[in-house]
Write an enzyme that holds these catalytic residues in place. Structure first.
Site, PDB file in Angstrom:
ATOM      1  N   HIS A  83       0.818  -1.218   0.000  1.00  0.00           N
ATOM      2  CA  HIS A  83       0.000   0.000   0.000  1.00  0.00           C
ATOM      3  C   HIS A  83       0.852   1.270   0.000  1.00  0.00           C
ATOM      4  CE1 HIS A  83       0.104  -0.031   4.552  1.00  0.00           C
ATOM      5  NE2 HIS A  83       0.035   1.263   4.389  1.00  0.00           N
ATOM      6  N   ASP A 219       1.236  -7.693   2.400  1.00  0.00           N
ATOM      7  CA  ASP A 219       1.306  -6.260   2.092  1.00  0.00           C
ATOM      8  C   ASP A 219       2.759  -5.797   1.916  1.00  0.00           C
ATOM      9  OD1 ASP A 219       0.901  -3.551   1.837  1.00  0.00           O
ATOM     10  OD2 ASP A 219      -0.481  -3.385   3.525  1.00  0.00           O
ATOM     11  N   SER A 645       3.911   2.292   8.465  1.00  0.00           N
ATOM     12  CA  SER A 645       3.728   1.268   7.448  1.00  0.00           C
ATOM     13  C   SER A 645       5.027   1.067   6.699  1.00  0.00           C
ATOM     14  CB  SER A 645       2.638   1.676   6.478  1.00  0.00           C
ATOM     15  OG  SER A 645       1.418   1.262   6.999  1.00  0.00           O
TER      16      SER A 645
END
Ligand code: ARG
Ligand code: ASP
Length: 723
Positions: A83, A219, A645
């Site tokens: 992402h 991810d 992240s």
């Protein structure tokens, strides 16, 4: 005596969570090292941050300003989340080469794809500059004057602190203006896309599973840093070469087990852990509900079109994901704040502080802080609500308004800085818009406009609305704008923005889309912003004093860590499950079995690629599986937030074991209140990443670059030898 002690412990317990915190890497030795060692760490603070020798920090760059990444090979191979690389993956995609759908793998350096504008920044050095920044600040000064002086001092520090020509100095505040730190950073600008799994792996579970545990998402994506011949930052060039890092992370194949020590190293964006209870009440009752309602409307419309049209699905995938992400987070946050009784706990902390203030005779200095918070937060509420509506509507969810607002700023640039600045900015804007309109659907945007403009007229306190909105018919206005405004497609905007400043401004003034934005922005800047900013300045002065009081008067063992501010931080904890409700306990590790249990053939969120189904059937996990199973994700007590992240999850020895990408639903209130029982971060098991690269994609070229280690097995071996 005994009773007294017990009472004391009981009273002091809920004051500060006994875990959590995002710590400054250069200060671990004094503040955290002992606790980290107690939790199982086998490194020293110097292994994490060291001024003179390579250390972990040299392997952890900020990725494009918003995410974290880590260097995992001596040729600058960079790992981050899917992402985080999403808009780059998307920008190389088309209906013919859909890398979002099918994944992308460069089988050699030559196949790696450049991404103009994308950056990776290393933090070279941290230095405390509080004394220099506070120089000349006196109690007698107003908040506004203090601010001016501080900014002047910061500019001086940035100017005068030593650095190399290709580096940059930045000063950031910690503890709400009680401490200032200088950061020397080095920014690489040639970052190429190396690999990405299909979205059915990298975004498996999509928005339904986002912010949720148990999770089963791969991810991750891979990039590579390129440098000039001297290994220094350079703009993209064919002559650039793979970057040679000062340090890269070895990768442990030994996996994780409950209670293992973990450390997450990265760039958390913003937290507000020390807001007074009255501010938290405002988030719960006023701010979050407004934001959620606006995005409810925008998302429902985008979703409808994306499901019906594959072209729109590609065009809106990234925008939709961005809007949906915080929409969902705010929902979880409100629930979590309520369920964890954050307001009640903050109130308890506030009365404990008040007694301390009285006991220590500090009423003069600190006695007015809490009552003043009440006063200012009550006063700011309607302004804050109007501001939220404005930001969500004009800047975040309606594309036409956002673009027209950029044109509005052009006019301001001309008024304030003249024709040349106007020129530069306009040219820049026209260039940028070309890419944006490639992903624009007038139909989608028109429907979003109509819905949001209606919400705006209803939700913004009447006294702050532009006059033209007072008896507005949303449908008529929408019709007029989307039939006649130049902002509905690239060719006509480009045309609209052609000519000298005066000409452009005249054209803008007669454009119906521009007129809407102008009315909204004028009203906002006249009626909302000045008062909001004035109150905010006073509130931030109070926050600084409140922080000072907390630092001074809290018990010695209170864990007072600075709020996140997009600088490099260390958070640590253990691999641990949690119990979100009576009789439910969540295990800390998920497996490929769970992917298969969630599998819905053909579904846009839960489809599974054929190849992965086959590998699962054959249990072909190579060296990456454990006891015949393939681990996917795991959770821990590390305190993370947006910006973390892509952060490396690191084991007790400094090896990479996972990749941070999310938090659990029940714990998303951790930006305001970290609850050690419920707040968990979610990581991809690094073995799943390697399994996908190796077995799924067949990219052995990448596996060959890595340094794979077995720290747990090594340890067992050396123990046996000793015996
Ligand atoms: N919630 C995570 C974070 O805040 C992951 C978001 C990306 N995933 C998604 N399904 N949209 O960024
Ligand atoms: N998913 C977040 C990010 O993109 C991390 C988090 O908020 O926990 O940084």
């Amino acid at each position: 005596m005994k009773i007294f002690r017990l009472l004391f412990i009981f009273l002091s317990l809920p004051l500060f969570a006994q875990q959590g915190g995002m710590w400054i890497p250069s200060l671990l030795e004094g503040m955290n090292e002992a606790e980290m060692t107690n939790l199982g760490m086998k490194m020293t603070a110097q292994d994490i941050y060291n001024l003179n020798n390579a250390s972990l920090k040299d392997a952890v760059p900020h990725f494009n300003g918003g995410c974290t990444s880590e260097v995992i090979s001596k040729q600058g191979l960079l790992l981050t989340n899917h992402h985080c690389g999403y808009s780059q993956i998307q920008s190389h995609s088309s209906l013919e080469h859909d890398y979002l759908e099918n994944g992308f793998w460069a089988m050699s350096l030559k196949e790696e794809l450049p991404n103009p504008g994308v950056t990776a920044s290393f933090m070279v050095r941290i230095e405390d500059v509080t004394t220099q920044v506070m120089n000349g600040i006196t109690e007698a000064m107003t908040e506004a004057d203090k601010q001016i002086k501080i900014e002047e001092n910061i500019a001086n520090v940035v100017q005068s602190s030593p650095k190399e020509a290709w580096q940059e100095n930045r000063v950031r505040t910690f503890y709400e203006g009680n401490q200032y730190m200088l950061f020397v950073v080095e920014t690489y600008k040639d970052i190429r896309l190396v690999g990405a799994p299909p979205s059915s792996i990298g975004k498996f579970g999509s928005d339904t599973d986002n912010w949720i545990w148990p999770r089963h998402t791969g991810d991750f994506s891979l990039f590579r840093i390129y440098a000039d011949k001297n290994n220094r930052p350079a703009e993209y060039s064919e002559d650039n070469v793979p970057y040679t890092p000062k340090h890269f992370l070895p990768i442990s194949l030994d996996g994780v087990a409950e209670d293992d020590f973990t450390l997450v190293f990265g760039y958390p964006g913003t937290t507000d852990e020390y807001l007074p209870s009255v501010a938290i009440e405002q988030v719960i009752n006023t701010i979050n509900p407004a934001r959620i309602a606006i995005r409810d409307a925008a998302l429902a419309i985008q979703d409808k079109y994306m499901r019906a049209d594959p072209q729109i699905k590609i065009q809106y995938a990234s925008k939709f994901a961005r809007i949906a992400n915080y929409w969902k987070k705010w929902k979880g946050e409100t629930l979590g704040l309520t369920k964890s009784n954050a307001v009640g706990i903050k109130k308890q902390q506030e009365s404990a502080l008040t007694s301390q203030i009285n006991k220590k005779g500090k009423q003069q200095e600190y006695g007015q802080i809490l009552p003043q918070f009440e006063k200012y937060y009550t006063e700011i509420e309607s302004y804050a609500l109007a501001r939220e509506y404005y930001l969500e509507t004009v800047l975040r969810n309606v594309e036409l308004l956002r673009t027209a607002y950029q044109a509005y700023q052009l006019k301001q640039v001309y008024d304030n800085r003249g024709a040349q600045s106007f020129e530069d900015r306009r040219n820049n804007m026209v260039e940028r818009l070309e890419g944006q309109y490639k992903d624009y659907s007038k139909q989608v945007d028109e429907e979003v406009f109509e819905a949001l403009i209606a919400l705006y007229a209803k939700g913004v306190p009447q006294q702050f609305l532009p006059d033209s909105f007072k008896n507005m018919n949303a449908q008529q206005l929408t019709d007029k704008v989307y039939k006649n405004s130049a902002f509905v497609d690239y060719a006509s905007v480009k045309n609209l923005l052609e000519g000298d400043a005066e000409t452009v401004i005249a054209k803008l003034n007669s454009d119906p889309g521009f007129q809407v934005v102008k009315d909204m922005a004028d009203a906002y800047f006249e009626k909302v912003a000045p008062k909001y900013e004035e109150l905010e300045l006073n509130i931030s002065g109070l926050e600084r004093d409140y922080m000072k009081a907390l630092l001074e008067l809290s018990p010695k063992d209170a864990r007072i860590f600075p709020n996140a501010n997009s600088t490099l931080r260390v958070t640590y904890g253990k691999v641990a499950g949690y119990s979100p409700a009576d009789a439910i306990y969540y295990e800390p590790v998920t497996h490929l079995e769970g992917v298969m249990q969630k599998y819905v053939p053909g579904d846009y969120e839960f489809d599974v690629p054929q190849k992965l189904l086959e590998l699962y059937k054959a249990k072909d996990y190579g060296q990456y599986g454990e006891n015949g199973k393939m681990p996917i994700n795991f959770i821990g007590t590390n305190h993370t937030t947006g910006g973390n992240s892509g952060s490396p999850a690191i084991d007790a020895y400094g090896n990479l074991i996972g990749l941070n990408f999310d938090r659990v639903w029940e714990g998303t209130m951790s930006d305001y209140y970290y609850d050690p029982a419920l707040s968990r971060n979610i990581m991809v098991d690094i073995r799943y990443v390697l399994f996908i690269v190796d077995k799924y994609a067949g990219a052995k070229n990448l596996i060959d670059e890595l340094m794979l280690v077995h720290p747990k097995k090594e340890k067992r071996k050396s123990k046996n030898r000793k015996k």
